[in-house]
Design a protein around this motif. Sequence first.
Motif, short mmCIF file in Angstrom:
data_model
loop_
_atom_site.label_atom_id
_atom_site.label_comp_id
_atom_site.label_asym_id
_atom_site.label_seq_id
_atom_site.Cartn_x
_atom_site.Cartn_y
_atom_site.Cartn_z
N ASP A 85 0.84 -1.32 -0.03
CA ASP A 85 0.04 0.03 0.18
C ASP A 85 0.88 1.26 -0.05
O ASP A 85 0.26 2.01 -0.34
N HIS A 86 2.10 1.10 0.24
CA HIS A 86 2.81 2.39 0.42
C HIS A 86 3.69 2.85 -0.92
O HIS A 86 3.42 3.94 -1.27
N ASN A 87 4.38 1.70 -1.21
CA ASN A 87 5.27 2.20 -2.59
C ASN A 87 4.50 1.75 -3.85
O ASN A 87 4.75 0.75 -4.48
N SER A 144 4.34 -3.89 11.35
CA SER A 144 5.67 -3.27 11.06
C SER A 144 5.22 -1.93 10.41
O SER A 144 5.75 -1.60 9.38
N ASP A 145 4.29 -1.11 11.24
CA ASP A 145 4.03 0.09 10.99
C ASP A 145 3.32 0.67 12.16
O ASP A 145 2.61 0.12 12.94
N SER A 146 3.76 1.88 12.44
CA SER A 146 3.56 2.57 13.83
C SER A 146 1.78 2.88 13.85
O SER A 146 1.36 3.02 14.87
N HIS A 147 1.05 2.65 12.78
CA HIS A 147 -0.38 2.94 12.75
C HIS A 147 -1.13 1.48 13.25
O HIS A 147 -2.29 1.56 13.08
N ASN A 168 -2.59 11.55 9.59
CA ASN A 168 -2.12 11.50 10.74
C ASN A 168 -0.97 12.38 11.18
O ASN A 168 -0.54 12.62 12.41
N ARG A 169 -0.22 12.62 10.20
CA ARG A 169 1.15 13.22 10.37
C ARG A 169 1.31 14.33 9.43
O ARG A 169 0.93 14.41 8.30
N ASN A 170 1.92 15.36 10.09
CA ASN A 170 2.14 16.54 9.06
C ASN A 170 3.63 17.16 9.52
O ASN A 170 4.01 18.33 9.57
N GLY A 194 8.02 18.90 5.77
CA GLY A 194 8.42 18.06 4.58
C GLY A 194 7.90 16.82 4.11
O GLY A 194 8.29 16.38 3.03
N ARG A 195 7.03 16.01 4.98
CA ARG A 195 6.64 14.73 4.80
C ARG A 195 5.86 14.90 3.50
O ARG A 195 5.57 13.94 2.86
N SER A 196 4.90 16.10 3.24
CA SER A 196 4.12 16.03 2.21
C SER A 196 4.69 16.11 0.78
O SER A 196 4.26 15.91 -0.27
N TYR A 229 13.82 2.85 -2.17
CA TYR A 229 15.15 2.25 -2.14
C TYR A 229 15.17 1.47 -0.89
O TYR A 229 16.23 1.17 -0.23
N ARG A 230 13.85 1.51 -0.24
CA ARG A 230 13.60 0.70 1.17
C ARG A 230 14.53 -0.72 1.17
O ARG A 230 14.81 -1.13 2.36
N SER A 231 14.64 -1.48 -0.30
CA SER A 231 15.32 -2.70 0.10
C SER A 231 16.65 -2.75 -0.16
O SER A 231 17.15 -3.73 -0.40
N SER A 277 7.10 7.33 12.69
CA SER A 277 7.10 5.81 12.16
C SER A 277 7.94 4.93 12.65
O SER A 277 9.00 4.91 13.35
N SER A 278 7.75 3.55 12.23
CA SER A 278 8.31 2.51 12.98
C SER A 278 9.68 1.92 11.95
O SER A 278 10.08 1.02 12.26
N ARG A 279 9.92 2.58 10.87
CA ARG A 279 10.72 2.39 9.96
C ARG A 279 12.03 2.12 10.62
O ARG A 279 12.68 2.90 11.18
N GLU A 280 12.33 0.86 10.63
CA GLU A 280 13.65 0.42 11.23
C GLU A 280 14.80 0.68 10.41
O GLU A 280 16.00 0.69 10.77
#
Length: 647
Positions: A64-66, A118-121, A378-380, A383-385, A494-496, A539-542
């Motif tokens: 759902d993300h990328n 594996s997601d903070s929400h 839920n997050r602002n 720069g996130r936008s 590039y997450r992987s 975020s939970s991003r490790e």
Amino acid sequence: MGKSIVQKILDAHIVIGAPETGSAVGIRIDQTLTQDATGTMAYLQFEALGFDRVKTEVSVSYVDHNTIQEGFENADDHKYLETVAAKYGILFSKPGNGICHQIHLERFGKPGKTLLGSDSHTPTGGGLGMIAIGAGGLDVAVAMGGGPFYLTYPQVVKVELTGALRPWVAAKDVILALIEILGTKGNAGSMVEYGGAGVDTLSVPERATITNMGAELGVITSVFPSDEKTRQFLKAQGREEGYAEIKADADASYDRVITIDLSTLEPRAACPHSPGNVKNLSELKGTKADQVLIGSCTNASYRDIMLTAAALKGKKVSPRVSLGVACGSRQVFEMVGRNGALADIISSGARILELACGFCIGNSVAPRTDAVSVRTSNRNFYGRSGTASADVYLVSPEAAVAAALSGEICDPCEYFKSADYPQIDTPEKFIIDDSMILSPSSDPSQIEIFRGPNIGDPPSNESCPDVIDGCVSIKVGDKITTDHIMPAGSRLKYRSNIQKYAEFVFEREDPEFSKRALDNKGKGVHNIIVGGDSYGQGSSREHAAICPMYLGVKMVVCISMERIHRANLVNFGIIPATFENSADYALINRDDVLTISNVRQSIQNGKSLIAVRKSDGLSIKLNVELTEREKGMILAGGLINQCRDGE
Ligand code: MIC
Ligand code: SF4
């Protein structure tokens, strides 16, 4: 003495330790979820740990993300995820099926169960009465393999809801009001439990909006009781057999009780650049809006999209506004498609966006320079936008529609007539079509895992050195989020590929950081990150731990640190230290050379570390609070090393 909901569910799942507030416990995890941005690393780690099958009741891998798929990278990741799922016994939700938390609520969540995601929400599941916790991918990998999830037995904050919301005041306003009370930091050891007569006035999706954005409080999770509304929701999803009644005992005791009278709440917004910067909408009146986006895992349920459609019906979006609407799941999309509500949204002049995280993670629909963007997410964070100069306001769907129609931020109670408030009931039966959720293979030996060139190996770490010969390679301020550490948006693909993604660590804070840290590593100098209060929010991003580890970061020293990020640092062998005296933060500067001796022994014996500055001998005391299990991980250089070494 009676028990709270939190205690009932946790106690039924404890496999290690005793249920005493503040002590470390390991709990059994019934369900897991991953999403694609964190999932590839989670499954690479699942493989590295040598598991051959998931041992949970249900494990689901969502995409759902990328979903932008600019270039081959995301598509490669998706195929990897699909084949790994087929091989190891995991359900695979294809791109286009919707956002993980919305789908999980609809199709899998069950009262009384534990869910690790594996997601903070992930706490969205608390709307159904489950203990649903966000964590790093490695923790989820271990849970999928049947291992316990470790947490500190929490304090419980009871939020007693009374009264009922007024027309045009929404669930979003409840959680924004709670964020105003509790703030976004300092709540790391707590769980929130809702109760009181007001609960009955809220539908399951409304409760899920509240538990979803509870993540912004920094609590471990939030949970509602289950009741007739929960049963009805599950029945309408064809899952009534999953219902279990979960409620607190009348004599349960709590560490803190907060009462919110729903009938007195005003519509609110979280203002730039933090979900904690909450104001009443009446104070923001007249702020021109350029973009309005309705969607995300917080506010894209059937209820939210129907409300949006009803409020837009027969009207046109202001010419100055670009309105985008994204349904949270294919179930929602199909339902509003078939019942005609989608046509009302289309004819208002809205853009229909993909069923995905999309704008919320900043990978599409970035606003223009200096824009005001009004969103239901839920997050602002800054720069996130995707547009650094944009101001993002977080509001309810009710307030978002009012802004889209009027062209400015306004109080929906004033903008609309209370008599016109649409009554959206939970349908008797949702459309159920799980055909985009693929079942695992019945013959795993036949499945070959697809690994495109974007899929790297998880990097390894050396064991903890006895002397840290370090350099403060960056010094940052308070409330640094994992979005600051590891930007998402266009970098997500590039997450992987850790080597590539590591080029962007602290990109917006200090574009030279990554190069400088790698140079230090090459010279055998350890990198140290210095941060302020509430380091690692969000975020939970490790990857916010893995990429610094790859760059040779050995320690983060800050004033305070948030829960998930701290756990991720430990999982990857980075020492999470805090200043014994927070005033010392001001004394340390970038490029300071620090020596910390006796690191291994001090960690083993639970002693403070002493950092000595080379230039003037200044000595600073650092606290490292670790459980016995965490000490082992840090000394081994992370959880994977620890498992491999059999320590
Ligand atoms: C977020 O909302 O920040 C994310 C993107 O969903 C993250 C996960 C990630 O970084 O992939 C989260 O909430 O954990
Ligand atoms: Fe996706 Fe946004 Fe929800 Fe994160 S907060 S899961 S990016 S919709």
